[in-house]
Design an enzyme around this catalytic site. Structure first.
Site, PDB file in Angstrom:
ATOM      1  CB  SER A 154      17.144  44.274 -32.592  1.00  0.00           C
ATOM      2  OG  SER A 154      17.759  43.138 -31.766  1.00  0.00           O
ATOM      3  CG  ASP A 155      13.323  43.600 -26.944  1.00  0.00           C
ATOM      4  OD1 ASP A 155      14.144  42.788 -26.267  1.00  0.00           O
ATOM      5  OD2 ASP A 155      12.284  43.846 -26.305  1.00  0.00           O
ATOM      6  CG  HIS A 156      16.592  37.971 -26.461  1.00  0.00           C
ATOM      7  ND1 HIS A 156      16.161  36.897 -27.050  1.00  0.00           N
ATOM      8  CD2 HIS A 156      17.570  37.947 -25.517  1.00  0.00           C
ATOM      9  CE1 HIS A 156      17.317  35.843 -26.496  1.00  0.00           C
ATOM     10  NE2 HIS A 156      18.116  36.467 -25.746  1.00  0.00           N
TER      11      HIS A 156
END
Length: 777
Positions: free
Chosen positions: A320-322
């Site tokens: 995932s991204d942040h």
């Protein structure tokens, strides 16, 4: 550089194995408490050289190597979900100390990887906790954003793409990997391969610009550079193609914003660089923040599990991204953290970066039957496989050698490569009257502008472990390059932002006293990058006024731009005789800029993205389609503007040289080919000037008439070549069915019979053209 030289080198290494483990090997290392109590004799006979077989390659039953399956079988639910948990880093060697309780989480097996951590000793200390103090002893992964260098900072990726030199870009990524891995980093969140056609978007600086073909070539080059040729080497850095997908198509150029594009645009423009990265063997892909067709990418099973995994065969980790998983709630797709986690895991997102949802909310979801344990196991297998191919189960400390950390960092060879890469990335936009190159024996040289002495700006955004004190400023580079008899005068003139013009008088004074003037104008490094979007593409503050005031002195003026996106500089173009686009060039900025300004390096960078005249033209890109009323300036009812020409200020592929080149003898070798045939296109290029120099030879193709409208031209080949004065070279480009195909009405790839036009030249506008025909069998 033709496509077949950029793609696929590592694709056969997806199943790269590590050495077989025997009982003696396992017992001889302080590895894993896991092996205490295991039936090692039977394990040793079943674990072969295919220990790291990719999870998807082993069928439905085993779904992975015997080693990984044995490990998975001993894990508790909490430990499995811990492998999918990536919290923020605990600090590097120069960063903050560990937070209370973090090492406790490692001991409990509740962390699989860390974000933003480096330092050979610091990562070794935490790795020791994982390997020697947790129940199973599974090693950690340490991830960091190594985007365009680690300590040796290279030009920003948009600048590197301007080199049109895939070998140099690959080498820059290789050096970044060598340095980062010596500092304990296993995993980088690069390359960013998003196609971006809106320069308002701040993250355009992180990619390769507007073109799918160039972007695909750069994606593959960077994957090869980061990962090297041997995934088991101690300088292999797991690469991550991001942000999957269409992140660069955010509406209004506003980061994180909605993306609503057709499936045709998705497949023809935005997906291909990711496919190129997968073909190059990329081990990781990151989900994008945006939605596509109403479905946020962190929950987009159709694209992640469908296209990426099943259609393309990607077997690596999807991260995932942040806080991307938690953001499914403000997106309006999930009402609770549990629902967000379920949707993300179901879509195929393996690692939860920072949201802390998998490790906290998913145990109850499994126990209640909402989350099948098979989905958890599939994600865990992929994470364990990544650790396996890096050799961390053989030696978890192989990236934690303090002496290697020192020996491989910021070496003279690395700095030389950064200087060369920066020199290749500079684009000479205008050179009226041959103001450049400058003489090193000028009596007086005036250096003016807010960026002439800005060390931090030279690094650009996402500068990893780069330090401003390592950077050579433009002023320092010019001072080092001129002869002893040249006096260098300096005035800042104005700040990057703000309305203060009090420094103009001093700038005009030294310009009037000088034989030539070089101005350094542009953006602060934080004006581009994540969340740094602009509605104006003009030079910030009063910099344009400063430039025009200095130009009014009548002295020869060259403006050097330092920025992370295309800027609207029509006023400068009209008044200033020489303009150089330098992007953010990295730690060797000053030397590389001086090399170009004084002619030691003949500029040959080419724009990887179109420069508009005004922001109102955005989005503007060369591979547009015609309308039923193509733009004609003299016509009233055509697709144009009332107030400015519809054409760009500087086109894609534009860039000048201190020499000149002539193109001729363009021809397609065959007048006709079949739909499955291959065409070869020849063109001769001659250096007609008095200096040796590089030329970027560009080949474009147009399908003249199709069942679906096609762009006016599309890049299908490029070569950066070096020619001596008077030297001529004939280049041959090969066009395959893939180069001539598109998605038909049924959304399947097809090569349609009909006429094709091929174009060759030094940019996307000034081109020769030839024709051939594709015929049905």
């Amino acid at each position: 550089m033709e496509r077949d030289r950029n793609h696929g080198v590592l694709s056969s290494r997806k199943g790269l194995a590590i050495q077989a483990r025997t009982r003696d090997e396992l017992s001889g290392k302080r590895l894993l408490p896991l092996f205490v109590g295991l039936a090692l004799a039977s394990l040793a006979t079943s674990v072969t050289a295919a220990d790291c077989t990719p999870p998807a390659a082993a069928g439905q039953a085993a779904n992975g190597s015997a080693f990984i399956e044995s490990l998975l079988g001993r894990m508790t639910l909490a430990e499995k979900l811990g492998q999918l948990n990536q919290p923020p880093g605990l600090g590097s060697d120069t960063g903050p100390s560990a937070r209370a309780g973090s090492e406790k989480q490692i001991r409990e097996g509740r962390i699989g990887s860390f974000l933003g951590m480096y330092g050979a000793q610091r990562t070794r200390d935490l790795q020791r906790v994982a390997v020697e103090e947790s129940r199973l002893g599974i090693p950690l992964l340490f991830a960091h954003d190594v985007i365009h260098g680690f300590r040796t900072i290279f030009p920003v990726p948009l600048g590197e793409a301007a080199s049109f030199d895939v070998d140099a870009v690959q080498n820059a990524a290789r050096i970044a990997a060598v340095e980062a891995t010596a500092h304990g980093v296993h995993w980088t969140y690069a390359p960013m391969v998003d196609i971006a056609r809106d320069p308002r978007w701040g993250r355009i600086v992180e990619g390769a610009g507007e073109d799918t073909y160039l972007g695909s070539a750069m994606a593959a080059a960077r994957v090869h550079g980061f990962q090297g040729t041997d995934l088991g080497a101690d300088d292999t850095l797991l690469a991550t193609a991001k942000h999957f997908v269409a992140y660069g198509a955010a509406e209004a150029g506003r980061d994180y914003n909605t993306v609503d594009i057709s499936e045709r645009a998705l497949r023809e423009v935005y997906l291909p660089p990711f496919h190129a990265a997968v073909d190059a063997g990329v081990q990781s892909v990151m989900a994008a923040f945006n939605e596509v067709a109403g479905v946020p990418m962190h929950a987009n099973r159709e694209l992640i599990d469908g296209v990426l995994r099943k259609e393309w065969g990607f077997e690596g980790v999807l991260v995932s991204d942040h806080t991307g998983i938690a953001e499914l709630m403000p997106h309006g797709l999930a009402a609770t953290r549990t629902e967000a986690g379920l949707k993300a895991l179901n879509a195929g997102v393996d690692v939860d970066m920072v949201s802390d949802i998998y490790v906290k909310e998913m145990p109850a979801a499994v126990r209640s039957g909402k989350l099948p344990i098979a989905e958890v196991d599939a994600a865990v297998r992929r994470v364990l496989h990544a650790k396996c191919v890096l050799g961390l189960f053989d030696d978890p400390y192989r990236y934690n050698d303090v002496s290697r950390e020192q020996a491989r960092t910021l070496t003279p060879e690395h700095r030389r490569a950064a200087r060369d890469m920066a020199g290749e990335s500079l684009v000479l936009l205008k050179n009226e009257g041959n103001v450049l190159p400058l003489s090193k024996t000028l009596r007086t040289l005036a250096v003016i502008g807010p960026l002439a002495q800005d060390r931090k700006a030279m690094l650009g955004s996402w500068a990893a472990a780069g330090r401003p004190e390592d950077a050579v400023t433009p002023l320092e580079g010019l001072q080092a390059a001129v002869g002893k008899g040249t006096e260098v005068l300096y005035a800042k003139g104005a700040a990057i932002e703000g309305s203060d013009t009090s420094g103009f008088a001093e700038a005009v004074r030294i310009a009037s006293a000088a034989d030539a003037v070089v101005m350094f104008l542009g953006e602060h490094q934080d004006m581009s990058g994540e969340a740094n979007n602009r509605t104006s593409l003009d030079l910030p503050g009063v910099q344009q006024q400063l430039a025009l005031a200095v130009q009014a002195t009548g002295k020869p003026v060259a403006v050097v731009l330092l920025n992370g996106r295309p800027l609207t500089i029509s006023a400068l173009h009209e008044k200033v005789p020489a303009i150089v686009e330098a992007w953010f060039p990295g730690i060797e900025a000053g030397h590389a800029i001086a090399d170009v300004l004084f002619g030691d390096t003949n500029p040959a960078g080419r724009l990887p993205v179109t420069f508009p005249r005004v922001v109102g033209q955005v989005p503007i890109y060369y591979a547009h389609k015609n309308t039923g009323r193509p733009p004609v300036e003299a016509g009233r009812y055509t697709s144009k503007y009332l107030d400015v020409p519809w054409t760009p200020l500087y086109a894609f592929g534009h860039g000048l040289s201190y020499t000149s080149f002539r193109y001729d003898r363009l021809r397609a070798k065959q007048r006709r080919i079949g739909v499955d045939g291959t065409q070869e296109v020849e063109v001769r290029v001659t250096n007609t000037g008095k200096r040796a120099g590089d030329e970027v030879v560009q080949l474009y193709v147009r399908d003249d008439v199709g069942s679906v409208t096609r762009p006016v031209k599309e890049l299908r080949g490029f070569r950066r070549i070096h020619l001596k004065p008077g030297e001529a070279r004939t280049l041959t480009f090969k066009l395959t069915p893939d180069d001539l195909s598109f998605y038909g009405l049924d959304m399947k790839r097809i090569v349609e019979p009909g006429t094709f036009t091929v174009f060759a030249g030094g940019n996307s506008l000034d081109l020769l053209e030839a024709h051939f025909e594709v015929v049905a069998k």
